[in-house]
Design an enzyme around this catalytic site. Structure first.
Site, PDB file in Angstrom:
ATOM      1  N   THR A 136       1.922 -17.051 -18.590  1.00 32.19           N
ATOM      2  CA  THR A 136       2.934 -17.888 -19.209  1.00 32.19           C
ATOM      3  C   THR A 136       3.427 -17.211 -20.484  1.00 32.19           C
ATOM      4  O   THR A 136       2.663 -16.520 -21.157  1.00 32.19           O
ATOM      5  CB  THR A 136       2.436 -19.334 -19.448  1.00 32.19           C
ATOM      6  OG1 THR A 136       3.584 -20.165 -19.703  1.00 32.19           O
ATOM      7  CG2 THR A 136       1.450 -19.443 -20.601  1.00 32.19           C
ATOM      8  N   CYS A 182       2.723 -24.822 -28.318  1.00 32.38           N
ATOM      9  CA  CYS A 182       2.159 -25.170 -27.012  1.00 32.38           C
ATOM     10  C   CYS A 182       0.826 -24.442 -26.821  1.00 32.38           C
ATOM     11  O   CYS A 182       0.554 -23.445 -27.478  1.00 32.38           O
ATOM     12  CB  CYS A 182       3.095 -24.760 -25.885  1.00 32.38           C
ATOM     13  SG  CYS A 182       4.712 -25.552 -25.929  1.00 32.38           S
ATOM     14  N   HIS A 217       0.716 -24.961 -19.207  1.00 27.54           N
ATOM     15  CA  HIS A 217       1.393 -24.658 -20.475  1.00 27.54           C
ATOM     16  C   HIS A 217       1.788 -26.017 -21.066  1.00 27.54           C
ATOM     17  O   HIS A 217       2.833 -26.556 -20.746  1.00 27.54           O
ATOM     18  CB  HIS A 217       2.629 -23.805 -20.165  1.00 27.54           C
ATOM     19  CG  HIS A 217       3.451 -23.404 -21.353  1.00 27.54           C
ATOM     20  ND1 HIS A 217       4.037 -22.164 -21.463  1.00 27.54           N
ATOM     21  CD2 HIS A 217       3.819 -24.057 -22.485  1.00 27.54           C
ATOM     22  CE1 HIS A 217       4.723 -22.080 -22.600  1.00 27.54           C
ATOM     23  NE2 HIS A 217       4.613 -23.228 -23.234  1.00 27.54           N
TER      24      HIS A 217
END
Lengths: 214, 165
Positions: B26, B32, B49
Site C-alpha cells: 500500500t 493512516c 489501509h
C-alpha cells in the site's frame, strides 16, 4: 435522495456547478495575486469538480506514491474545510527562486525556502478564501500554513479524514495555476485542492440560494 | 488473476489478501495505518489501509468496513481464517500513523495519526494477535510492502530510503 450511502450521491449538476464556480472564483483571485507577486502572467486552468473514490483523489495529484511539496491550511469559520496547494518539488524551487530572486547558492537555504513557501501559501489561500468569503458571504479564515514535502497519499489523506466518516467518495475541487508561457524549464505549475468538511457543503449551497435537493 | 510474484496493491481505506510468491503493498500512508496480519506457515497475509480509529465514528451506515481499525481487523481475521490460516498463528506488523502536519489548529482530527495507532494496537490485543514489528508515528509518509514468503515488511520513506522490519 433520502439517506444516500455516500452523501455525494445527493448532489446534482447544479451543486457541482456551484462548487466549480467557487473553485473558479477562488483560484482566479489567487492567480491575480500570484501574478502581482512574481511580476508575471499567471493563468488559471478551468477548474474540475469530480466525484471520485479516495484512490482516484490521489491519482488526480499524480498517485499516492508521488513526492510533492504541499502547503496545507485548515479553513475555519462558517464553513470549515481543508485546503492544499500542491507542486512538484522542482516547481517549488522555481517558486522560491522567483519569490526571492535567488541566485544558485541560495537554493540550499532550507529555512528561507520554507518561509517563502509559507508566504506563498498565505497569499494564495488568503486570496482564495477572501474571494470565497465575499462570494458566499460566509465568514472564513485560514490557519497558518504548514509546508511539507512528502508522498501525495500521506498529504491528501488529511483532507479526507472528515469526509471519510460520511462517505466512501470525495468531491475534488481542483484548480491549477500555470505561468501561461508553457514548456521550458522554468515553467510554473501548482494545484489547489479544496475539501470542505461535509457539513460545510450545505452552508455553501444555502449561502448561494441552492437547495440540497435541487 | 494474479500471476507469480505479482504485487497486489491495496488502496486507501481498503484491504486484501495474498499468498506467496506474491506480495502485497500500500502506498502513501500518512496518518493512516497499514496493518499486516500473516500466517507464516501457510505463507499468506492480509493487509488493510485504515483511515480512522473506530467504526463508531461513521456517521452513516453501510460505509466500507476496511476504513476503520476495528472492523478492518475483524474482517482481515475472518478473510484469512476462511482461506485456511489459523487464527492462533496470526501475527501482525504495522506501519504508519504519522503526524503529517503540526498542530496548527485546535481541530481534533489533526491528531488522527496517533489515535489510529492506539486503536490498531488495542484491537490487535483484543484478539491476542502479537505485533512482531512496527514503524509508527513520526512525521513522514510511508509506502509499505509485505512478502509472506520471508515475512519481511519493506518500508520506504521520502528522503530516508528503505528499511525492513
Amino acid at each position: 435522495m433520502s439517506n444516500p450511502k455516500n452523501f455525494t450521491e445527493g448532489f446534482g449538476p447544479v451543486h457541482l456547478d456551484v462548487l466549480k464556480e467557487i473553485g473558479n472564483i477562488g483560484s482566479g483571485h489567487a492567480a491575480t495575486s500570484l501574478s502581482k507577486l512574481l511580476h508575471k502572467k499567471i493563468e488559471m486552468h478551468v477548474p474540475g469538480v469530480e466525484v471520485v473514490d479516495f484512490d482516484q483523489v490521489m491519482d488526480l495529484a499524480g498517485g499516492a506514491d508521488k513526492e510533492v511539496v504541499s502547503i496545507f491550511q485548515r479553513m475555519e469559520g462558517d464553513a470549515p474545510g481543508t485546503m492544499f496547494f500542491i507542486m512538484a518539488p522542482s516547481q517549488a524551487h522555481q517558486f522560491v527562486e522567483r519569490m526571492t530572486n535567488a541566485s544558485e547558492g541560495f537554493r540550499d537555504d532550507a529555512e528561507m525556502a520554507l518561509s517563502a513557501l509559507q508566504e506563498l501559501g498565505n497569499i494564495l489561500s488568503g486570496t482564495y478564501l477572501t474571494a470565497l468569503s465575499d462570494f458566499t458571504e460566509l465568514d472564513l479564515q485560514s490557519t497558518v500554513p504548514s509546508v511539507s514535502q512528502d508522498m501525495v497519499g500521506a498529504i491528501l489523506s488529511m483532507g479526507l479524514i472528515e469526509l471519510s466518516q460520511v462517505s466512501d467518495a470525495a468531491i475534488v475541487i481542483k484548480t491549477s495555476l500555470t505561468d501561461g508561457e508553457g514548456g521550458g524549464n522554468d515553467f510554473l505549475e501548482g494545484h489547489f485542492f479544496l475539501f470542505p468538511d461535509p457539513p460545510s457543503y450545505q452552508k455553501i449551497f444555502s449561502s448561494l440560494g441552492v437547495r440540497a435537493d435541487d | 488473476m494474479i500471476k507469480e510474484g505479482q504485487i497486489v496493491r491495496i488502496g486507501i481505506g481498503d484491504m486484501g489478501m495474498v499468498r506467496s510468491p506474491n506480495s502485497i503493498r500500500t502506498s502513501g500512508l500518512g496518518s493512516c495505518v497499514g496493518i499486516v496480519l500473516y500466517d507464516e506457515l501457510k505463507k499468506m497475509a492480509g493487509m488493510a489501509h485504515i483511515m480512522l480509529p473506530a467504526s463508531a465514528l461513521a456517521k452513516k451506515q453501510g460505509l466500507k468496513r476496511a476504513k476503520y481499525a476495528d472492523t478492518a481487523i475483524e474482517d482481515l481475521i475472518a478473510a484469512l481464517t476462511d482461506a485456511g490460516a489459523s487464527s492462533y498463528r496470526l501475527k501482525a506488523k504495522i506501519a504508519g500513523g504519522a503526524q503529517m502536519f503540526p498542530f496548527t489548529s485546535s481541530h481534533d482530527m489533526m491528531r488522527i495519526g496517533p489515535r489510529n495507532v492506539e486503536a490498531v494496537k488495542g484491537n490487535l490485543q483484543t484478539f491476542r494477535i502479537p505485533i512482531l514489528a512496527e514503524d509508527v508515528g513520526g512525521k513522514s509518509g510511508r509506502t509499505i510492502e509485505f512478502n509472506p514468503e520471508t515475512t519481511d515488511l519493506h518500508i520506504r520513506k521520502v528522503n530516508q530510503g528503505e528499511s525492513v522490519i
